[in-house]
Write a protein that holds these residues in place. Structure first.
Motif, PDB file in Angstrom:
ATOM      1  N   ASP A  18       0.820  -1.205   0.000  1.00 41.25           N
ATOM      2  CA  ASP A  18       0.000   0.000   0.000  1.00 41.25           C
ATOM      3  C   ASP A  18       0.861   1.265   0.000  1.00 41.25           C
ATOM      4  O   ASP A  18       0.506   2.268  -0.597  1.00 41.25           O
ATOM      5  N   GLU A  19       1.991   1.215   0.690  1.00 44.46           N
ATOM      6  CA  GLU A  19       2.870   2.374   0.744  1.00 44.46           C
ATOM      7  C   GLU A  19       3.820   2.359  -0.460  1.00 44.46           C
ATOM      8  O   GLU A  19       4.333   1.312  -0.852  1.00 44.46           O
ATOM      9  N   TYR A  20       4.028   3.511  -1.008  1.00 39.07           N
ATOM     10  CA  TYR A  20       4.882   3.611  -2.188  1.00 39.07           C
ATOM     11  C   TYR A  20       5.518   4.988  -2.229  1.00 39.07           C
ATOM     12  O   TYR A  20       5.156   5.902  -1.470  1.00 39.07           O
ATOM     13  N   GLN A  21       6.487   5.140  -3.094  1.00 40.64           N
ATOM     14  CA  GLN A  21       7.144   6.416  -3.333  1.00 40.64           C
ATOM     15  C   GLN A  21       7.413   6.561  -4.819  1.00 40.64           C
ATOM     16  O   GLN A  21       7.347   5.589  -5.572  1.00 40.64           O
ATOM     17  N   TYR A  22       7.697   7.776  -5.234  1.00 39.17           N
ATOM     18  CA  TYR A  22       7.964   8.045  -6.647  1.00 39.17           C
ATOM     19  C   TYR A  22       9.463   8.118  -6.895  1.00 39.17           C
ATOM     20  O   TYR A  22      10.232   8.657  -6.088  1.00 39.17           O
ATOM     21  N   ILE A  23       9.861   7.569  -8.047  1.00 38.00           N
ATOM     22  CA  ILE A  23      11.233   7.713  -8.534  1.00 38.00           C
ATOM     23  C   ILE A  23      11.231   8.788  -9.610  1.00 38.00           C
ATOM     24  O   ILE A  23      10.407   8.766 -10.519  1.00 38.00           O
ATOM     25  N   ILE A  24      12.161   9.738  -9.497  1.00 39.26           N
ATOM     26  CA  ILE A  24      12.303  10.798 -10.495  1.00 39.26           C
ATOM     27  C   ILE A  24      13.742  10.785 -10.987  1.00 39.26           C
ATOM     28  O   ILE A  24      14.680  10.878 -10.191  1.00 39.26           O
ATOM     29  N   HIS A  25      13.909  10.653 -12.289  1.00 37.57           N
ATOM     30  CA  HIS A  25      15.265  10.622 -12.857  1.00 37.57           C
ATOM     31  C   HIS A  25      15.356  11.575 -14.042  1.00 37.57           C
ATOM     32  O   HIS A  25      14.464  11.653 -14.881  1.00 37.57           O
ATOM     33  N   GLY A  26      16.493  12.307 -14.110  1.00 39.74           N
ATOM     34  CA  GLY A  26      16.794  13.131 -15.278  1.00 39.74           C
ATOM     35  C   GLY A  26      15.885  14.334 -15.400  1.00 39.74           C
ATOM     36  O   GLY A  26      15.250  14.788 -14.457  1.00 39.74           O
ATOM     37  N   GLY A  27      15.820  14.856 -16.625  1.00 35.86           N
ATOM     38  CA  GLY A  27      15.011  16.021 -16.908  1.00 35.86           C
ATOM     39  C   GLY A  27      15.848  17.266 -17.125  1.00 35.86           C
ATOM     40  O   GLY A  27      17.073  17.257 -16.968  1.00 35.86           O
ATOM     41  N   LYS A  28      15.178  18.337 -17.511  1.00 32.41           N
ATOM     42  CA  LYS A  28      15.817  19.628 -17.759  1.00 32.41           C
ATOM     43  C   LYS A  28      15.610  20.560 -16.574  1.00 32.41           C
ATOM     44  O   LYS A  28      14.522  20.644 -16.018  1.00 32.41           O
ATOM     45  N   THR A  29      16.665  21.282 -16.213  1.00 26.31           N
ATOM     46  CA  THR A  29      16.553  22.322 -15.205  1.00 26.31           C
ATOM     47  C   THR A  29      16.148  23.632 -15.878  1.00 26.31           C
ATOM     48  O   THR A  29      16.215  23.753 -17.103  1.00 26.31           O
ATOM     49  N   PRO A  30      15.728  24.645 -15.112  1.00 26.72           N
ATOM     50  CA  PRO A  30      15.335  25.912 -15.736  1.00 26.72           C
ATOM     51  C   PRO A  30      16.455  26.589 -16.513  1.00 26.72           C
ATOM     52  O   PRO A  30      16.187  27.415 -17.375  1.00 26.72           O
ATOM     53  N   ASN A  31      17.708  26.266 -16.218  1.00 25.75           N
ATOM     54  CA  ASN A  31      18.826  26.833 -16.966  1.00 25.75           C
ATOM     55  C   ASN A  31      19.212  25.968 -18.159  1.00 25.75           C
ATOM     56  O   ASN A  31      20.301  26.119 -18.718  1.00 25.75           O
ATOM     57  N   ASN A  32      18.329  25.053 -18.518  1.00 26.42           N
ATOM     58  CA  ASN A  32      18.525  24.198 -19.693  1.00 26.42           C
ATOM     59  C   ASN A  32      19.646  23.179 -19.530  1.00 26.42           C
ATOM     60  O   ASN A  32      20.117  22.613 -20.517  1.00 26.42           O
ATOM     61  N   ASP A  33      20.104  22.967 -18.327  1.00 26.01           N
ATOM     62  CA  ASP A  33      21.056  21.882 -18.081  1.00 26.01           C
ATOM     63  C   ASP A  33      20.279  20.581 -17.899  1.00 26.01           C
ATOM     64  O   ASP A  33      19.125  20.590 -17.465  1.00 26.01           O
ATOM     65  N   SER A  72       8.499  10.698  -1.104  1.00 26.47           N
ATOM     66  CA  SER A  72       7.482   9.964  -0.349  1.00 26.47           C
ATOM     67  C   SER A  72       6.691  10.957   0.493  1.00 26.47           C
ATOM     68  O   SER A  72       7.179  12.034   0.862  1.00 26.47           O
ATOM     69  N   LEU A  73       5.450  10.584   0.799  1.00 23.10           N
ATOM     70  CA  LEU A  73       4.570  11.429   1.599  1.00 23.10           C
ATOM     71  C   LEU A  73       4.820  11.157   3.076  1.00 23.10           C
ATOM     72  O   LEU A  73       4.717  10.029   3.537  1.00 23.10           O
ATOM     73  N   VAL A  74       5.153  12.217   3.825  1.00 24.34           N
ATOM     74  CA  VAL A  74       5.455  12.081   5.248  1.00 24.34           C
ATOM     75  C   VAL A  74       4.222  12.313   6.097  1.00 24.34           C
ATOM     76  O   VAL A  74       3.872  11.512   6.964  1.00 24.34           O
ATOM     77  N   SER A  75       3.542  13.430   5.867  1.00 26.53           N
ATOM     78  CA  SER A  75       2.341  13.738   6.653  1.00 26.53           C
ATOM     79  C   SER A  75       1.401  14.579   5.808  1.00 26.53           C
ATOM     80  O   SER A  75       1.811  15.270   4.875  1.00 26.53           O
ATOM     81  N   LYS A  76       0.124  14.517   6.159  1.00 25.48           N
ATOM     82  CA  LYS A  76      -0.888  15.260   5.423  1.00 25.48           C
ATOM     83  C   LYS A  76      -1.990  15.692   6.378  1.00 25.48           C
ATOM     84  O   LYS A  76      -2.609  14.869   7.049  1.00 25.48           O
ATOM     85  N   THR A  77      -2.195  16.998   6.451  1.00 24.29           N
ATOM     86  CA  THR A  77      -3.289  17.554   7.230  1.00 24.29           C
ATOM     87  C   THR A  77      -4.111  18.457   6.315  1.00 24.29           C
ATOM     88  O   THR A  77      -3.799  18.631   5.139  1.00 24.29           O
ATOM     89  N   SER A  78      -5.142  19.051   6.867  1.00 26.65           N
ATOM     90  CA  SER A  78      -6.000  19.908   6.048  1.00 26.65           C
ATOM     91  C   SER A  78      -5.301  21.193   5.636  1.00 26.65           C
ATOM     92  O   SER A  78      -5.671  21.824   4.649  1.00 26.65           O
TER      93      SER A  78
END
Length: 528
Positions: A87-102, A111-117
């Protein structure tokens, strides 16, 4: 399928091609805007709050032990669980462009640590890898496979800049297809291994990949080398025995020649393919249903939504999977709008309301955003920050930043490839580094005239020493065109002298006049 338009009551211009969406506990989160987030919102991650067909963006927070996550565009994303039904999961993020085009080669775990209103907190951790580490890239995919009780991530495709040793004056900022290598990443031990398969001859980017158990299906994608969209359907099978992994590839019939399509999952075995491009100037308005059962894949054309005239006739569109069978689509706004750079947004729901209440599916899905790669997009400088409020729960509708939608296709008027003066000689096709601090973009400096504008330091004949001094100091700089204004500011203005009232003359003391006989009498008494 149903298509519903949503109105943006907060700063919707953050949602530009290349953004990403994360789905945690049926809440959708956004990151990847064009520009560095303001210091009051250092995470750059926002909750997409959609109520009564209105879209608001609310900042979220990261825990104190989190690393910094730049606003990456066109990264590869997928979910990671400890096992296929956790049930618990996390996201993997790899690569991509930065705002300076690098381009980034880093891997992050969110991963989600806590969530309130009132407050949502994430944890972001950067993962170090060893072995055959994949180079920095964008437009690729990453998936998680499960075999014999073990799990591994599989990375494939993408684009990168031309290697430094192979760059010429004409191709200095050009991008090329990454080698068609398949990378197996073991996050538990932090090691990575690459495989070259004979069936994969061309590099692909902006393709779709769908994973189930130990198998990944790769569909579509664009090859820069051949300028084609692959009609092949590839099946990668990953076997994870106690020894070395075994990777095999099979070419299947029934592929689709499309790039930048979006895939969303509506059940354990059923997916919907929507969006994308058949060619550089032709959108793909046909939707497909993809069914994975018994180690087989079936792709059939399905009944799509009733596309609006705006969507049918727009030149480009973009979007991302929201999870739970929903897709967020955006199209450029019309020039007749009050805010010409604003976008229209739609939510495409691929299943009914009753099906939305189903439990979260277990199959891993990864797809690219629905926008053809525009090449090097316009970067924002640190001074061009978006206006976020750390205290408010949402943005003010009037607090809209300026962004030119055509930046995605034409950089001749914005960003580093501007014409900053009449004698500007900076050309995207012929530019080479001039200062030692430059790598893949020319140095720029802000002219302080009026609202300010960016100029190339080389065109302004600035020495590197002077450029560094002006960049470090908080002083005003004026380009050659506005140098007279600079002189005017440096010349002290004439100040009118204050008129002082004349001082009143002193009154003369009255003196008594003595007669000669009186003077003699006075002197006689004085000396007696």
């Amino acid at each position: 399928m149903s298509l519903q338009m949503v109105s943006s009551v907060s700063n919707s211009s953050l949602l530009q091609p290349g953004f990403s969406l994360l789905n945690f506990d049926e809440h959708v989160f956004f990151f990847g805007q064009k520009g560095w987030p303001k210091r009051s919102c250092p995470t750059g991650v926002f909750l997409l709050d959609i109520k009564q067909n209105e879209l608001k963006m609310k900042p979220v927070f990261f825990s104190k032990d989190s690393c910094y996550l730049p606003p990456l565009r066109y990264p590869a994303l997928c979910t990671l669980r400890s096992n296929s039904r956790a049930d618990e999961y996390q996201y993997i993020i790899h690569g991509g462009k930065t705002p300076n085009n690098d381009l980034s080669d880093k891997i992050y775990f969110i991963s989600l640590v806590s969530k309130t209103s009132k407050k949502i907190t994430f944890q972001c951790i950067e993962k170090d890898l060893g072995g055959d580490v994949p180079e920095a890239r964008y437009g690729h995919t990453i998936n998680v496979v499960h075999s014999r009780g073990k799990s591994m991530s599989v990375l494939f495709g993408g684009r990168s800049y031309t290697p430094l040793a192979q760059r010429t004056t004409e191709t200095w900022n050009s991008v090329v297809d990454c080698l068609p290598s398949v990378f197996l990443i073991d996050f538990e031990f932090g090691c990575c291994t690459s495989y070259m398969l004979p069936e994969l001859q061309d590099g692909l980017s902006f393709h779709v990949s769908i994973a189930k158990d130990d198998t990944i299906y790769i569909l579509g994608g664009h090859s820069l080398q051949n300028n084609t969209r692959s009609p092949n359907l590839y099946k990668l099978k990953i076997d994870l025995p106690l020894g070395s992994p075994a990777v095999t590839c099979t070419i299947l019939p029934g592929g689709i020649s499309v790039s930048s399509a979006i895939v969303t999952q509506i059940s354990d075995t059923e997916f919907v393919l929507v969006g994308g491009y058949l060619s550089d100037n032709q959108k793909r308005l046909v939707c497909n249903t993809i069914v994975l059962e018994d180690n087989k894949i079936e792709i059939v054309e399905s009944v799509g939504p009733e596309w609006t005239p705006d969507i049918k006739h727009c030149r480009m569109w973009f979007g991302c999977d929201m999870g739970k069978g929903s897709v967020l689509l955006g199209i450029p706004g019309a020039n007749k709008q009050i805010i010409p750079d604003a976008n229209y947004f739609y939510i495409l729901r691929c299943k009914g309301a009753e099906e939305d209440k189903e439990e979260e599916v277990i199959t891993q899905t990864c797809s690219q955003t629905s926008s053809e790669d525009p090449g090097d997009s316009t970067p924002f400088e640190d001074s061009e920050e978006f206006c976020f409020s750390a205290e408010a729960n949402s943005f003010d509708a009037d607090d809209a930043d300026t962004y030119n939608e055509e930046d995605e296709e034409d950089e001749s008027e914005t960003g580093y490839w501007i014409t900053c003066c009449a004698g500007c000689n900076i050309d995207i096709n012929t530019w080479v580094p001039f200062y030692s601090t430059e790598l893949n973009k020319p140095a720029m400096i802000l002219c302080s005239s009026g609202a300010g504008h960016w100029v190339h330091a080389q065109c302004m004949d600035l020495s590197e020493t002077m450029l560094l001094r002006l960049s470090e100091a908080n002083v005003k700089y004026f380009c050659n065109k506005h140098i007279d204004l600079n002189k005017g500011l440096q010349t002290p203005q004439k100040v009118a002298c204050l008129k002082k009232p004349p001082m009143k003359p002193l009154r003369k003391k009255k003196t008594m006049k003595l007669s000669t006989s009186a003077k003699k009498s006075f002197l006689r008494r004085l000396f007696e």
